[in-house]
Design a protein around this motif. Structure first.
Motif, PDB file in Angstrom:
ATOM      1  N   ILE A 212       0.717  -1.186   0.032  1.00 26.98           N
ATOM      2  CA  ILE A 212       0.058  -0.042   0.063  1.00 26.98           C
ATOM      3  C   ILE A 212       0.857   1.237  -0.093  1.00 26.98           C
ATOM      4  O   ILE A 212       0.647   2.319  -0.710  1.00 26.98           O
ATOM      5  CB  ILE A 212      -0.904  -0.133   1.105  1.00 26.98           C
ATOM      6  N   ALA A 213       1.946   1.157   0.818  1.00 24.21           N
ATOM      7  CA  ALA A 213       2.856   2.196   0.868  1.00 24.21           C
ATOM      8  C   ALA A 213       3.734   2.447  -0.444  1.00 24.21           C
ATOM      9  O   ALA A 213       4.663   3.279  -0.567  1.00 24.21           O
ATOM     10  CB  ALA A 213       3.832   2.345   2.009  1.00 24.21           C
ATOM     11  N   GLN A 214       3.631   1.308  -1.359  1.00 21.80           N
ATOM     12  CA  GLN A 214       4.260   1.419  -2.684  1.00 21.80           C
ATOM     13  C   GLN A 214       5.971   1.390  -2.305  1.00 21.80           C
ATOM     14  O   GLN A 214       6.695   1.863  -3.068  1.00 21.80           O
ATOM     15  CB  GLN A 214       3.877   2.540  -3.543  1.00 21.80           C
ATOM     16  N   SER A 215       6.256   0.599  -1.308  1.00 20.60           N
ATOM     17  CA  SER A 215       7.480   0.450  -0.799  1.00 20.60           C
ATOM     18  C   SER A 215       8.275  -0.789  -1.780  1.00 20.60           C
ATOM     19  O   SER A 215       7.372  -1.797  -2.090  1.00 20.60           O
ATOM     20  CB  SER A 215       7.831  -0.052   0.482  1.00 20.60           C
ATOM     21  N   ASN A 216       9.503  -0.710  -2.227  1.00 17.93           N
ATOM     22  CA  ASN A 216      10.378  -1.817  -2.816  1.00 17.93           C
ATOM     23  C   ASN A 216      10.930  -2.732  -1.870  1.00 17.93           C
ATOM     24  O   ASN A 216      11.644  -3.501  -1.993  1.00 17.93           O
ATOM     25  CB  ASN A 216      11.244  -1.222  -3.679  1.00 17.93           C
ATOM     26  N   VAL A 217      10.649  -2.529  -0.374  1.00 19.05           N
ATOM     27  CA  VAL A 217      11.510  -3.349   0.248  1.00 19.05           C
ATOM     28  C   VAL A 217      10.332  -4.821   0.665  1.00 19.05           C
ATOM     29  O   VAL A 217       9.263  -4.676   0.506  1.00 19.05           O
ATOM     30  CB  VAL A 217      11.114  -2.729   1.931  1.00 19.05           C
ATOM     31  N   LYS A 218      11.095  -5.969   0.220  1.00 21.91           N
ATOM     32  CA  LYS A 218      10.491  -7.169   0.015  1.00 21.91           C
ATOM     33  C   LYS A 218      10.521  -8.003   1.280  1.00 21.91           C
ATOM     34  O   LYS A 218      11.354  -8.657   1.499  1.00 21.91           O
ATOM     35  CB  LYS A 218      11.334  -7.994  -1.089  1.00 21.91           C
ATOM     36  N   ALA A 219       9.855  -7.565   2.111  1.00 23.48           N
ATOM     37  CA  ALA A 219       9.633  -8.096   3.542  1.00 23.48           C
ATOM     38  C   ALA A 219       8.321  -8.419   3.770  1.00 23.48           C
ATOM     39  O   ALA A 219       7.461  -8.110   3.471  1.00 23.48           O
ATOM     40  CB  ALA A 219      10.136  -7.046   4.782  1.00 23.48           C
ATOM     41  N   ASP A 220       8.061  -9.401   4.800  1.00 22.78           N
ATOM     42  CA  ASP A 220       6.648  -9.668   5.420  1.00 22.78           C
ATOM     43  C   ASP A 220       6.832 -10.308   6.739  1.00 22.78           C
ATOM     44  O   ASP A 220       8.119 -10.276   7.257  1.00 22.78           O
ATOM     45  CB  ASP A 220       6.129 -10.750   4.362  1.00 22.78           C
ATOM     46  N   GLY A 221       5.579 -10.478   7.254  1.00 20.44           N
ATOM     47  CA  GLY A 221       5.881 -11.051   8.619  1.00 20.44           C
ATOM     48  C   GLY A 221       4.679 -10.648   9.212  1.00 20.44           C
ATOM     49  O   GLY A 221       3.759  -9.936   9.076  1.00 20.44           O
ATOM     50  N   LEU A 222       4.397 -10.881  10.560  1.00 24.76           N
ATOM     51  CA  LEU A 222       3.121 -10.476  11.408  1.00 24.76           C
ATOM     52  C   LEU A 222       3.717  -9.341  12.464  1.00 24.76           C
ATOM     53  O   LEU A 222       4.633  -9.777  13.296  1.00 24.76           O
ATOM     54  CB  LEU A 222       2.554 -11.706  12.134  1.00 24.76           C
ATOM     55  N   LEU A 223       2.807  -8.394  12.738  1.00 20.30           N
ATOM     56  CA  LEU A 223       3.043  -7.378  13.569  1.00 20.30           C
ATOM     57  C   LEU A 223       2.079  -7.250  14.553  1.00 20.30           C
ATOM     58  O   LEU A 223       0.912  -7.209  14.374  1.00 20.30           O
ATOM     59  CB  LEU A 223       3.278  -6.076  13.010  1.00 20.30           C
ATOM     60  N   SER A 224       2.594  -7.332  15.894  1.00 20.35           N
ATOM     61  CA  SER A 224       1.336  -7.021  16.993  1.00 20.35           C
ATOM     62  C   SER A 224       2.254  -5.997  18.003  1.00 20.35           C
ATOM     63  O   SER A 224       3.245  -6.240  18.259  1.00 20.35           O
ATOM     64  CB  SER A 224       0.999  -8.199  17.973  1.00 20.35           C
TER      65      SER A 224
END
Length: 288
Positions: A212-224
């Motif tokens: 959504i932020a149109q970032s090129n960072v290829k990261a993922d995960g779950l945030l709490s």
């Protein structure tokens, strides 16, 4: 042992697009319409069309806007607008197309804006607004953010208001029911007096938000996380906890991270732990 890869992928991804120089200006537009009435009261209907415009670092592709100005030149005038534009690039963001409609009367109005960044994604905002000198209010009746595997939606209306340099957010609550995820922002940062803002994230996948932020960072995960910001602007205090699990960067799994942080008197204190998926501690970091 290798860490498991459990998170789904989004087909929509950011594309590197060179910026548009702010001193660039090009394009054209045409205006056609009619006006009926007199110098005291008139009704004006107009259509604006463009094959494309570039202005102040922004780009607007092929577009059409239709406007209906009723009761023009009176204190009770109303403006109705509907339109759409292709290939929009504004404030560093790029969208395949946009659609909008709204009305305005006496400092208040309504607007429905839908952004299409590409593929099957869409971001829709249904708002009422009120504008006054030095202050304003945005009443978010509905927020609907749709990606391939993610669907965020507001669970009730919320209000964002501002006055001078202060801002107030009244319970902006977004949920992804399918993933049992939640984002909540609530509180106030006044212009002068002390304020308090609370931010809550529950089981939020960060990959879609990077998209959504149109970032090129290829990261993922779950945030709490839970974050609380309070105090006055010149002396803010921040306390919070952050937990990141199932982390990946460019396809490589990373350890889970849990951290607590506190900021006051221009000093940040952090304590963080890194653990593998089995819960074994790999590292501890404490610092200021």
């Amino acid at each position: 042992a290798a860490m498991r890869d459990t998170l789904p992928r989004n087909r929509l991804s950011a594309i590197e697009i060179p910026p548009i120089a702010r001193d660039s200006t090009s394009g054209s537009f045409t205006v056609e319409g009619t006006a009926r009435g007199n110098i005291e009261r008139a009704n004006v209907v107009a259509t604006v069309e463009t094959p494309g415009l570039v202005w102040n670092g922004n780009l607007f592709g092929v577009g059409t806007v239709k406007a209906d100005w009723r009761g023009a030149l009176t204190d009770a005038d109303t403006i109705l607008v509907v339109g759409g534009v292709d290939s929009v690039r504004v404030a560093g963001f790029a969208f395949d197309s946009t659609e909008f409609k709204g009305d305005y009367r006496g400092g208040e109005g309504n607007a429905v804006v839908t952004l299409f960044p590409g593929d099957t994604a869409s971001y829709r905002f249904d708002t009422d607004f009120a504008l006054r000198a030095g202050e304003g209010e945005l009443r978010l009746r509905d927020v609907d953010i749709q990606l391939d595997s993610t669907h965020w939606r507001s669970v009730h209306p919320s209000v964002v208001s501002w006055r001078e340099q202060g801002i107030r957010i009244d319970s902006l609550d977004l949920r992804d029911e399918g993933a049992r995820s939640r984002l909540l922002v609530h509180g106030e940062i006044p212009d002068v007096d002390a304020g308090r803002v609370e931010v809550l994230a529950e089981n939020v996948r960060i990959g879609p938000w990077l998209t959504i932020a149109q970032s090129n960072v290829k990261a993922d995960g779950l945030l709490s996380s839970t974050l609380t910001l309070e105090g006055i602007k010149s002396a803010p205090r921040l306390d919070g906890t952050i937990r990141l699990t199932d982390m990946q960067y460019e396809g490589t799994p990373f350890p889970d991270v849990q951290a607590t942080l506190a900021y006051a008197a221009r000093e940040l204190t952090v304590e963080a732990f890194a653990r593998n998926r089995e819960g074994r501690q790999l590292a501890q970091i404490t610092g200021t």
